[in-house]
Design an enzyme around this catalytic site. Structure first.
Site, short mmCIF file in Angstrom:
data_model
loop_
_atom_site.label_atom_id
_atom_site.label_comp_id
_atom_site.label_asym_id
_atom_site.label_seq_id
_atom_site.Cartn_x
_atom_site.Cartn_y
_atom_site.Cartn_z
CB SER A 41 -0.97 -0.14 1.35
OG SER A 41 -1.45 1.38 1.52
NE ARG A 42 3.22 1.99 -5.57
CZ ARG A 42 2.65 1.34 -6.82
NH1 ARG A 42 1.36 1.55 -7.02
NH2 ARG A 42 3.25 0.13 -7.26
#
Length: 547
Positions: A410-411
């Site tokens: 998850s950025r």
């Protein structure tokens, strides 16, 4: 009787006198070729791109290709009745769908028409299906979580409101199940959901609707359907229609979640209509603008910054437009509005229309034999803010949801996680990644040192804790308690075969004997030293009685 006749004639005369003839100019063309869901027409000189057109038999279409001597039209309905020589006229309306709160709880097709047999929808307005995404100034940071209720996602790859998180994996690995569980978990959490089914069998869509109704999730969900037996044109516009419905919620200051299931079939539908209209093919026969196809869709997911308007006290309502007063938007909107209010007498601050909501996107992509380097998967991976990768080998080994902790990311990361979850799951990703690596090497030899054995034992228990049955989302406080028990070593001595039984019993024990503790975790969303000590004591007390 005579008086009645006089009244009727008088009424008719008034209607005749008040009638004002109106006329409008519309382009009318002639179909020169038709077949396979597309048509070509000449004579539509003033038609616009993406404008709705209507054939002589009432079927609608969209002006897709604007060429020098003809217009390529994709037909949105039964194309078998469209023949050469038939007339077609422009409507003056860009392709749009009805939107509004009345859509919630309904099943509609790609044109926004109800297909659930519950009667017409009292929609408020139309929205164009194609729209430019909000600019940078209109957005704000993603920092509020979407609680999916899935331990493996909330702990390892958290999703925030306004984020675009890809769910990717082979067929039959649980991609749709993750999305449905997430929708079910939003009951009572103020998050409206849109589920777009693209190219699926009608039986599968009916099962999904039944599951959502069974769990009470249709009360906050809109389902947009473009099934496998519908024209490719409808499968192509379905995600854009769903996005327009979601944007209405976002731009009225609410939070929405949209699931595109799936964009692989969407790309196939777009390839089909493009090839039929003789657009030049590129890699894997997809048209050259395939990246733009999905980027312009997914960029519309955003978290809008709050805007404010300084209006007179006499202004009624909680939402104002820019014309109603002095408007402020951007990161410093509230501060600037408050400063302006100091010098304005008899004024107040209200929220700016089209500000403050969010639209979170969960696109789904199907891979072939785990190949994430194919054309469509690489495109969507590069557009989104992270991906949840579901691995077939894990799924067949009984590890479900089959989330690969190494390839999933998850950025937005911890910004979209509650503090309590961040505190207990901080080292979980590294623990799981190193466990997978050790487990692979452990197969080759039996002489493992004590530290490695301890790491393997804990990894196996963490793996069991992250397992979860379908349609059973877990509350935040239960997730925190279970993951804390696993990462702090409080589950190291539990028999691996009885982990599921231990989990269920621990949750029941905490609910019945330590409800106040769970309530504090739920409300504070953070673990103080005192709360952590109480949680540890409660789990140790339970373990001492567990047999």
């Amino acid at each position: 009787m005579t008086d009645m006749i006089k009244d009727i004639s008088s009424s008719l005369q008034k209607q005749i006198d008040s009638f004002k003839p109106e006329f409008e100019l519309r382009d009318v063309g002639t179909v020169t070729a038709a077949g396979d869901g597309i048509a070509r027409a000449s004579g539509l000189a003033q038609v616009k791109a993406q404008e709705l057109v209507q054939f002589e038999n009432g079927v609608m279409g969209i002006a897709f290709n604007l060429e020098r001597d003809n217009v390529g039209i994709i037909v949105m309905g039964d194309f078998s009745g469209i023949d050469e020589g038939m007339t077609v006229r422009s409507t003056g309306r860009i392709a749009s769908v009805p939107v509004g709160d009345a859509m919630v709880g309904r099943v509609v097709n790609a044109l926004g028409e109800p297909v659930d047999g519950k009667g017409p929808i009292a929609f408020t307005q139309y929205r164009p299906i194609e729209r430019i995404a909000p600019g940078v100034i209109r957005r704000k940071d993603v920092d509020t979580p979407v609680q999916t209720g899935i331990k493996g996602i909330d702990a390892l790859t958290p999703v925030g409101r306004g984020q675009r998180e890809l769910i990717i994996g082979d067929r039959q690995t649980g991609k749709t199940a993750l999305a449905i569980d997430t929708i079910i978990n939003q009951k009572g959490k103020g998050l409206l959901c849109i589920y777009v089914a693209i190219g699926q069998k009608k039986a599968a869509i009916a099962r999904t609707v039944a599951i959502l109704e069974e769990h009470g999730a249709m009360e906050h969900t809109v389902i947009v359907v473009a099934s496998a037996d519908e024209p490719a044109a409808l499968q192509y516009i379905a995600p854009y229609s769903g996005c327009a419905i979601g944007e209405e919620f976002m731009e009225t200051g609410r939070d929405a979640l949209i699931v595109y299931d799936d964009l692989s079939k969407h790309a196939w539908a777009y390839r089909q209509v493009s090839l039929l209209l003789r657009r030049p093919p590129g890699r894997e026969a997809y048209p050259g603008d395939l990246f733009y196809l999905h980027s312009r869709l997914l960029e519309r997911a955003a978290r809008l910054a709050d805007g404010y308007v300084v209006v007179p006290n006499s202004f009624s309502g909680d939402v104002a437009e820019e014309k109603d007063g002095q408007a402020f938007s951007g990161p410093l909107a509230k501060h600037n509005a408050e400063e302006a209010l100091k010098g304005a007498k008899d004024s107040k601050i209200v929220r700016l229309k089209d500000s403050g909501g969010s639209l979170t996107a969960l696109p789904i992509i199907e891979t072939l034999l785990g190949d994430v380097s194919a054309y469509v998967p690489t495109n969507v991976i590069s557009i989104t803010d992270g991906q949840i990768y579901l691995e077939a080998n894990l799924f067949y080994a009984g590890i479900r949801p089959a989330i690969n902790a190494g390839l999933s990311v998850s950025r937005v990361g911890g910004d979209a996680q509650t503090k309590a979850m961040k505190q207990v799951a901080g080292g979980l990703r590294l623990d799981m990644a190193s466990f997978r690596e050790l487990a692979a090497f452990a197969q080759f030899g039996s002489g493992l040192d004590k530290a490695t054995q301890a790491q393997l034992n804990r990894g196996r228990r963490l793996q069991e804790i992250l397992k979860q049955p379908q349609y059973a989302p877990v509350a935040l406080e239960h997730e925190v308690a279970l993951i804390y028990a696993g990462t702090s070593g409080l589950a190291d001595n539990i028999d691996i075969e009885r982990m599921n039984e231990w989990e269920a019993s621990l949750v029941r024990f905490l609910d019945s004997s330590h409800g106040d503790l769970l309530k504090e975790i739920r409300e504070k969303k953070a673990l103080s030293d005192e709360l952590k000590a109480r949680l540890k004591s409660a789990i140790e007390t339970f373990n001492s009685t567990w047999s």
